[in-house]
Design a protein around this motif. Structure first.
Motif, PDB file in Angstrom:
ATOM      1  N   ASP A  21       0.834  -1.201   0.000  1.00 13.34           N
ATOM      2  CA  ASP A  21       0.000   0.000   0.000  1.00 13.34           C
ATOM      3  C   ASP A  21       0.872   1.256   0.000  1.00 13.34           C
ATOM      4  N   SER A  22       1.939   1.247   0.770  1.00 13.88           N
ATOM      5  CA  SER A  22       2.834   2.412   0.833  1.00 13.88           C
ATOM      6  C   SER A  22       3.603   2.623  -0.472  1.00 13.88           C
ATOM      7  N   HIS A  23       3.605   1.611  -1.348  1.00 14.96           N
ATOM      8  CA  HIS A  23       4.251   1.728  -2.657  1.00 14.96           C
ATOM      9  C   HIS A  23       3.213   1.848  -3.781  1.00 14.96           C
ATOM     10  N   PHE A  24       2.001   2.250  -3.407  1.00 13.04           N
ATOM     11  CA  PHE A  24       0.935   2.609  -4.350  1.00 13.04           C
ATOM     12  C   PHE A  24       0.384   1.427  -5.150  1.00 13.04           C
ATOM     13  N   TYR A  25       0.337   0.263  -4.528  1.00  7.09           N
ATOM     14  CA  TYR A  25      -0.298  -0.894  -5.143  1.00  7.09           C
ATOM     15  C   TYR A  25      -1.773  -0.881  -4.780  1.00  7.09           C
ATOM     16  N   ASP A  26      -2.593  -1.333  -5.703  1.00  6.67           N
ATOM     17  CA  ASP A  26      -4.028  -1.435  -5.485  1.00  6.67           C
ATOM     18  C   ASP A  26      -4.405  -2.886  -5.226  1.00  6.67           C
ATOM     19  N   VAL A  27      -5.325  -3.099  -4.292  1.00  2.55           N
ATOM     20  CA  VAL A  27      -5.830  -4.446  -4.042  1.00  2.55           C
ATOM     21  C   VAL A  27      -6.854  -4.768  -5.123  1.00  2.55           C
ATOM     22  N   GLU A  28      -6.558  -5.798  -5.901  1.00  4.05           N
ATOM     23  CA  GLU A  28      -7.482  -6.255  -6.929  1.00  4.05           C
ATOM     24  C   GLU A  28      -8.566  -7.132  -6.314  1.00  4.05           C
ATOM     25  N   LYS A  29      -8.131  -8.016  -5.388  1.00  7.97           N
ATOM     26  CA  LYS A  29      -9.119  -8.828  -4.684  1.00  7.97           C
ATOM     27  C   LYS A  29      -8.491  -9.515  -3.486  1.00  7.97           C
ATOM     28  N   LYS A  30      -9.349  -9.796  -2.503  1.00  3.63           N
ATOM     29  CA  LYS A  30      -8.965 -10.607  -1.357  1.00  3.63           C
ATOM     30  C   LYS A  30      -9.377 -12.032  -1.706  1.00  3.63           C
ATOM     31  N   GLN A  31      -8.564 -12.992  -1.279  1.00  3.08           N
ATOM     32  CA  GLN A  31      -8.864 -14.376  -1.629  1.00  3.08           C
ATOM     33  C   GLN A  31      -8.410 -15.314  -0.526  1.00  3.08           C
ATOM     34  N   LYS A  32      -8.887 -16.517  -0.602  1.00  7.41           N
ATOM     35  CA  LYS A  32      -8.416 -17.599   0.261  1.00  7.41           C
ATOM     36  C   LYS A  32      -7.505 -18.471  -0.584  1.00  7.41           C
ATOM     37  N   LYS A  33      -6.353 -18.774  -0.041  1.00  7.18           N
ATOM     38  CA  LYS A  33      -5.395 -19.609  -0.752  1.00  7.18           C
ATOM     39  C   LYS A  33      -5.060 -20.802   0.135  1.00  7.18           C
ATOM     40  N   SER A  34      -5.016 -21.976  -0.455  1.00  2.00           N
ATOM     41  CA  SER A  34      -4.710 -23.179   0.303  1.00  2.00           C
ATOM     42  C   SER A  34      -3.254 -23.580   0.052  1.00  2.00           C
ATOM     43  N   PHE A  35      -2.553 -23.898   1.123  1.00  2.00           N
ATOM     44  CA  PHE A  35      -1.168 -24.337   1.020  1.00  2.00           C
ATOM     45  C   PHE A  35      -0.937 -25.397   2.084  1.00  2.00           C
ATOM     46  N   LYS A  36      -0.507 -26.582   1.650  1.00  2.02           N
ATOM     47  CA  LYS A  36      -0.228 -27.703   2.547  1.00  2.02           C
ATOM     48  C   LYS A  36      -1.383 -27.950   3.523  1.00  2.02           C
ATOM     49  N   GLY A  37      -2.609 -27.878   2.982  1.00  2.12           N
ATOM     50  CA  GLY A  37      -3.784 -28.203   3.778  1.00  2.12           C
ATOM     51  C   GLY A  37      -4.299 -27.086   4.661  1.00  2.12           C
ATOM     52  N   LYS A  38      -3.679 -25.927   4.632  1.00  2.00           N
ATOM     53  CA  LYS A  38      -4.110 -24.790   5.447  1.00  2.00           C
ATOM     54  C   LYS A  38      -4.636 -23.688   4.528  1.00  2.00           C
ATOM     55  N   SER A  39      -5.633 -22.972   5.009  1.00  2.20           N
ATOM     56  CA  SER A  39      -6.227 -21.867   4.255  1.00  2.20           C
ATOM     57  C   SER A  39      -5.662 -20.542   4.755  1.00  2.20           C
ATOM     58  N   PHE A  40      -5.314 -19.664   3.802  1.00  6.44           N
ATOM     59  CA  PHE A  40      -4.727 -18.370   4.117  1.00  6.44           C
ATOM     60  C   PHE A  40      -5.519 -17.255   3.444  1.00  6.44           C
ATOM     61  N   ASP A  41      -5.731 -16.159   4.165  1.00  8.86           N
ATOM     62  CA  ASP A  41      -6.261 -14.948   3.544  1.00  8.86           C
ATOM     63  C   ASP A  41      -5.094 -14.231   2.889  1.00  8.86           C
ATOM     64  N   THR A  42      -5.200 -14.001   1.588  1.00  7.30           N
ATOM     65  CA  THR A  42      -4.162 -13.281   0.842  1.00  7.30           C
ATOM     66  C   THR A  42      -4.836 -12.252  -0.054  1.00  7.30           C
ATOM     67  N   PHE A  43      -4.021 -11.454  -0.715  1.00  8.36           N
ATOM     68  CA  PHE A  43      -4.510 -10.402  -1.590  1.00  8.36           C
ATOM     69  C   PHE A  43      -3.757 -10.424  -2.911  1.00  8.36           C
ATOM     70  N   ILE A  44      -4.470 -10.153  -3.978  1.00  8.88           N
ATOM     71  CA  ILE A  44      -3.806  -9.911  -5.256  1.00  8.88           C
ATOM     72  C   ILE A  44      -3.726  -8.400  -5.400  1.00  8.88           C
ATOM     73  N   VAL A  45      -2.502  -7.908  -5.604  1.00 11.25           N
ATOM     74  CA  VAL A  45      -2.279  -6.468  -5.745  1.00 11.25           C
ATOM     75  C   VAL A  45      -1.660  -6.194  -7.106  1.00 11.25           C
ATOM     76  N   THR A  46      -1.926  -4.991  -7.622  1.00  9.91           N
ATOM     77  CA  THR A  46      -1.385  -4.574  -8.917  1.00  9.91           C
ATOM     78  C   THR A  46      -0.922  -3.127  -8.828  1.00  9.91           C
ATOM     79  N   LYS A  47      -0.061  -2.777  -9.765  1.00  9.89           N
ATOM     80  CA  LYS A  47       0.379  -1.395  -9.891  1.00  9.89           C
ATOM     81  C   LYS A  47       0.653  -1.129 -11.360  1.00  9.89           C
ATOM     82  N   ASP A  48       0.067  -0.046 -11.875  1.00 10.82           N
ATOM     83  CA  ASP A  48       0.394   0.379 -13.234  1.00 10.82           C
ATOM     84  C   ASP A  48       1.720   1.107 -13.208  1.00 10.82           C
ATOM     85  N   LEU A  49       2.583   0.729 -14.134  1.00  9.78           N
ATOM     86  CA  LEU A  49       3.936   1.314 -14.168  1.00  9.78           C
ATOM     87  C   LEU A  49       4.029   2.433 -15.194  1.00  9.78           C
TER      88      LEU A  49
END
Length: 157
Positions: free
Chosen positions: A129-157
């Motif tokens: 956020d401090s580097h001006f990235y925008d959150v495209e979406k919040k998502q749940k991601k599974s890794f080794k049987g555990k669920s994680f809240d993560t975010f996809i972020v983007t920045k136009d260059l």
């Protein structure tokens, strides 16, 4: 702020330091935002040495060095996707991540892309956020049987 950082492409010989930074940073920094079982599952990703070897071989993979010690790393997938950016747990908030990010953004532009994208943890949200990235979406991601809240972020260059 650290002035005399060196940046170079990662080599296979860097794997012990890279995987150690990955594991230790997750356990020390990300433990503020994720449960103990999530942290344990996530940090086990450091043990898949074949996957790390392939990343170094296939991707634009940089390490940041201070006095010949690796203090951070980052790599790009598909020329525009920031797959990882990690800073050693003892070197947080000293501009290493920001410098790695700027280099990666420049590389994305040189690769002919207008946008950089990344899948990040809750712990990294303020940094991006401090580097001006925008959150495209919040998502749940599974890794080794555990669920994680993560975010996809983007920045136009």
């Amino acid at each position: 702020m650290i002035e005399d950082l060196d940046f170079r492409e990662a080599t296979q010989e860097d794997l012990p330091e890279i995987t150690s930074i990955y594991r230790d940073t997750i356990r020390a920094v990300n433990s503020r935002d994720y449960s103990e079982t999530q942290i344990e599952a996530w940090s086990l990703g450091a043990d898949d040495l074949k996957k790390w070897q392939n990343r170094i071989k296939k991707f634009y993979f940089l390490v940041a060095e201070l006095n010949h010690q690796i203090v951070g790393f980052s790599y790009l997938k598909n020329g525009f996707y920031l797959e990882n950016i990690f800073v050693h747990k003892d070197f947080q908030r000293q501009t290493i991540g920001s410098k790695l990010l700027r280099i990666m953004e420049s590389q994305v532009s040189m690769n002919g892309h207008d946008t950089i994208k990344s899948d990040i943890s809750i712990s990294a949200l303020d940094f991006f956020d401090s580097h001006f990235y925008d959150v495209e979406k919040k998502q749940k991601k599974s890794f080794k049987g555990k669920s994680f809240d993560t975010f996809i972020v983007t920045k136009d260059l």
